[in-house]
Write a protein that holds these residues in place. Structure first.
Motif, short mmCIF file in Angstrom:
data_model
loop_
_atom_site.label_atom_id
_atom_site.label_comp_id
_atom_site.label_asym_id
_atom_site.label_seq_id
_atom_site.Cartn_x
_atom_site.Cartn_y
_atom_site.Cartn_z
N LEU A 265 0.82 -1.20 0.00
CA LEU A 265 0.00 0.00 0.00
C LEU A 265 0.86 1.26 0.00
O LEU A 265 0.59 2.21 -0.75
CB LEU A 265 -0.93 0.00 1.22
CG LEU A 265 -1.98 -1.12 1.28
CD1 LEU A 265 -2.68 -1.12 2.63
CD2 LEU A 265 -2.98 -1.00 0.15
N VAL A 266 1.90 1.26 0.83
CA VAL A 266 2.81 2.41 0.88
C VAL A 266 3.49 2.59 -0.48
O VAL A 266 3.59 3.71 -1.01
CB VAL A 266 3.85 2.23 2.00
CG1 VAL A 266 4.93 3.30 1.93
CG2 VAL A 266 3.16 2.27 3.37
N TRP A 267 3.96 1.49 -1.04
CA TRP A 267 4.66 1.53 -2.34
C TRP A 267 3.75 2.03 -3.46
O TRP A 267 4.13 2.90 -4.25
CB TRP A 267 5.19 0.14 -2.65
CG TRP A 267 5.92 0.02 -3.95
CD1 TRP A 267 7.26 0.20 -4.17
CD2 TRP A 267 5.36 -0.31 -5.21
NE1 TRP A 267 7.56 0.01 -5.51
CE2 TRP A 267 6.40 -0.31 -6.16
CE3 TRP A 267 4.05 -0.62 -5.64
CZ2 TRP A 267 6.19 -0.59 -7.51
CZ3 TRP A 267 3.85 -0.90 -6.98
CH2 TRP A 267 4.91 -0.89 -7.90
N LEU A 268 2.52 1.49 -3.53
CA LEU A 268 1.60 1.89 -4.59
C LEU A 268 1.22 3.35 -4.47
O LEU A 268 1.16 4.08 -5.47
CB LEU A 268 0.36 1.00 -4.59
CG LEU A 268 -0.67 1.29 -5.68
CD1 LEU A 268 -0.05 1.18 -7.08
CD2 LEU A 268 -1.88 0.37 -5.55
N ARG A 269 0.98 3.81 -3.25
CA ARG A 269 0.66 5.23 -3.06
C ARG A 269 1.83 6.12 -3.51
O ARG A 269 1.62 7.19 -4.11
CB ARG A 269 0.31 5.50 -1.60
CG ARG A 269 -1.09 5.02 -1.21
CD ARG A 269 -1.36 5.25 0.28
NE ARG A 269 -1.23 6.66 0.62
CZ ARG A 269 -2.21 7.56 0.51
NH1 ARG A 269 -3.40 7.19 0.06
NH2 ARG A 269 -2.01 8.81 0.86
N ALA A 270 3.06 5.68 -3.27
CA ALA A 270 4.22 6.46 -3.71
C ALA A 270 4.30 6.51 -5.23
O ALA A 270 4.62 7.56 -5.82
CB ALA A 270 5.49 5.87 -3.12
N ARG A 271 3.99 5.38 -5.89
CA ARG A 271 4.04 5.36 -7.36
C ARG A 271 2.93 6.25 -7.94
O ARG A 271 3.15 6.96 -8.93
CB ARG A 271 3.86 3.92 -7.88
CG ARG A 271 4.89 2.92 -7.43
CD ARG A 271 6.29 3.18 -7.97
NE ARG A 271 7.01 4.23 -7.27
CZ ARG A 271 7.54 4.12 -6.06
NH1 ARG A 271 7.40 2.99 -5.37
NH2 ARG A 271 8.18 5.12 -5.50
N ILE A 272 1.75 6.21 -7.33
CA ILE A 272 0.64 7.04 -7.83
C ILE A 272 0.93 8.51 -7.56
O ILE A 272 0.63 9.38 -8.40
CB ILE A 272 -0.69 6.60 -7.20
CG1 ILE A 272 -1.05 5.18 -7.64
CG2 ILE A 272 -1.81 7.57 -7.56
CD1 ILE A 272 -1.27 5.00 -9.14
#
Length: 317
Positions: A265-272
């Motif tokens: 979740l942290v990783w995906l939010r950073a990519r978005i």
């Protein structure tokens, strides 16, 4: 601190088990259950569902159905996706104990957690759910039942969508036999009314869908991923559980579910966030590279959708 022998025992139990796969056929063909129940620690059992979407072949058993044999009765976690799955789980419980089932706890308001309610209620067993999960099931049960009939066909027979008999808001604590059991709603996460069953003396949490590690976490429209992360960091992980039975997949430990849930979740939010900063829009957000998680089951079904949902959430943050 837990004895090293206990920690090694659960690690060794699962060390030789291959990750669940959408390609693995029904592992327990004599039953509508996808897997025969296994004992995770003494007197705590789980029947591990498929990590694929619900199909006729897996009978809709694509989540974990757990039970605790307390010495004074049995507590079940999740009613199951149908009357027949609930009945099959009860038959497995009766093989292992003559103690009566005293309570069923639903981990959320999804069909595979509650469509078996009417079986248990017919047996005179109360079904407990968080008030928000009960509301979600009331709203969505018709659609969930229609889906069950479509994929399960004759295996859906006997199922009648029925609300839980009891609800709670924050927590329910009970002592039964050898177990102190805490039924918890730790905060917003995967879906409304996400519920965890915590056994503090055994350091085991039946986590429900707050925690994933073998399949990609599904992010629904309306899911607050920042809230999910906050609930994880401030309430779920501080439990300090040694053993984690997730909503889907094999029992594991906190480090594994953190890696594939919180960290995802942290990783995906950073990519978005990077995508938004670069002027990207929703149509291109779907194609944000998520290949570091491609090994997870249901990646193909969920990755692009997850990216779109998180973009819609973060666009206005």
């Amino acid at each position: 601190m837990k004895p090293i022998s206990a920690i090694c025992a659960v690690a060794c139990l699962w060390a030789g088990v291959a990750l669940a796969s959408e390609d693995i056929p029904d592992k327990y063909p004599q039953s509508v259950l996808y897997n025969k129940p296994v004992e995770v620690i003494p007197n705590v059992w789980t029947s591990i569902g498929a990590t694929a979407p619900p199909t006729y072949e897996n009978s809709g058993h694509n989540n974990n159905l757990s039970f605790i044999i307390t010495g004074e009765g049995v507590v079940v976690v999740n009613s199951g996706a149908s009357y027949q799955i609930a009945q099959a789980l009860h038959e497995e419980i009766r093989i292992r104990t003559d103690q009566d089932v005293m309570l069923v706890v639903a981990e959320n308001g999804q069909g595979h957690a509650m469509l078996g309610n009417n079986y248990w209620i017919d047996q005179g067993v109360p079904v407990l759910a968080h008030v928000d999960a009960a509301a979600e099931f009331e709203k969505d049960s018709g659609q969930a039942f229609a889906s069950l009939q479509n994929y399960a066909r004759e295996k859906s027979e006997g199922t009648v969508p029925m609300q839980p008999t009891e609800t709670f808001e924050d927590r329910v604590e009970l002592t039964m036999g050898d177990f102190r059991i805490e039924v918890l709603h730790l905060g917003p996460a995967h879906s409304p009314g996400d519920t965890q069953v915590w056994l503090p003396e055994q350091s085991l949490v039946i986590a429900g869908d707050i925690a994933f590690h073998e399949r990609m976490p599904p992010i629904f429209e309306g899911t607050c991923t920042s809230c999910w992360i906050d609930t994880w960091e401030n309430a779920f992980e501080p439990l300090g559980a040694t053993y984690v039975i997730p909503g889907h997949g094999h029992p594991t430990n906190m480090a594994q579910v953190r890696r594939y849930t919180h960290d995802y979740l942290v990783w995906l939010r950073a990519r978005i966030a990077e995508h938004i900063d670069e002027g990207g829009d929703l149509t291109t957000a779907y194609y944000v590279d998520q290949s570091p998680y491609i090994q997870l089951d249901t990646f193909e079904e969920l990755a692009t959708r997850n990216a779109g949902v998180v973009f819609a959430e973060m666009e206005w943050e």
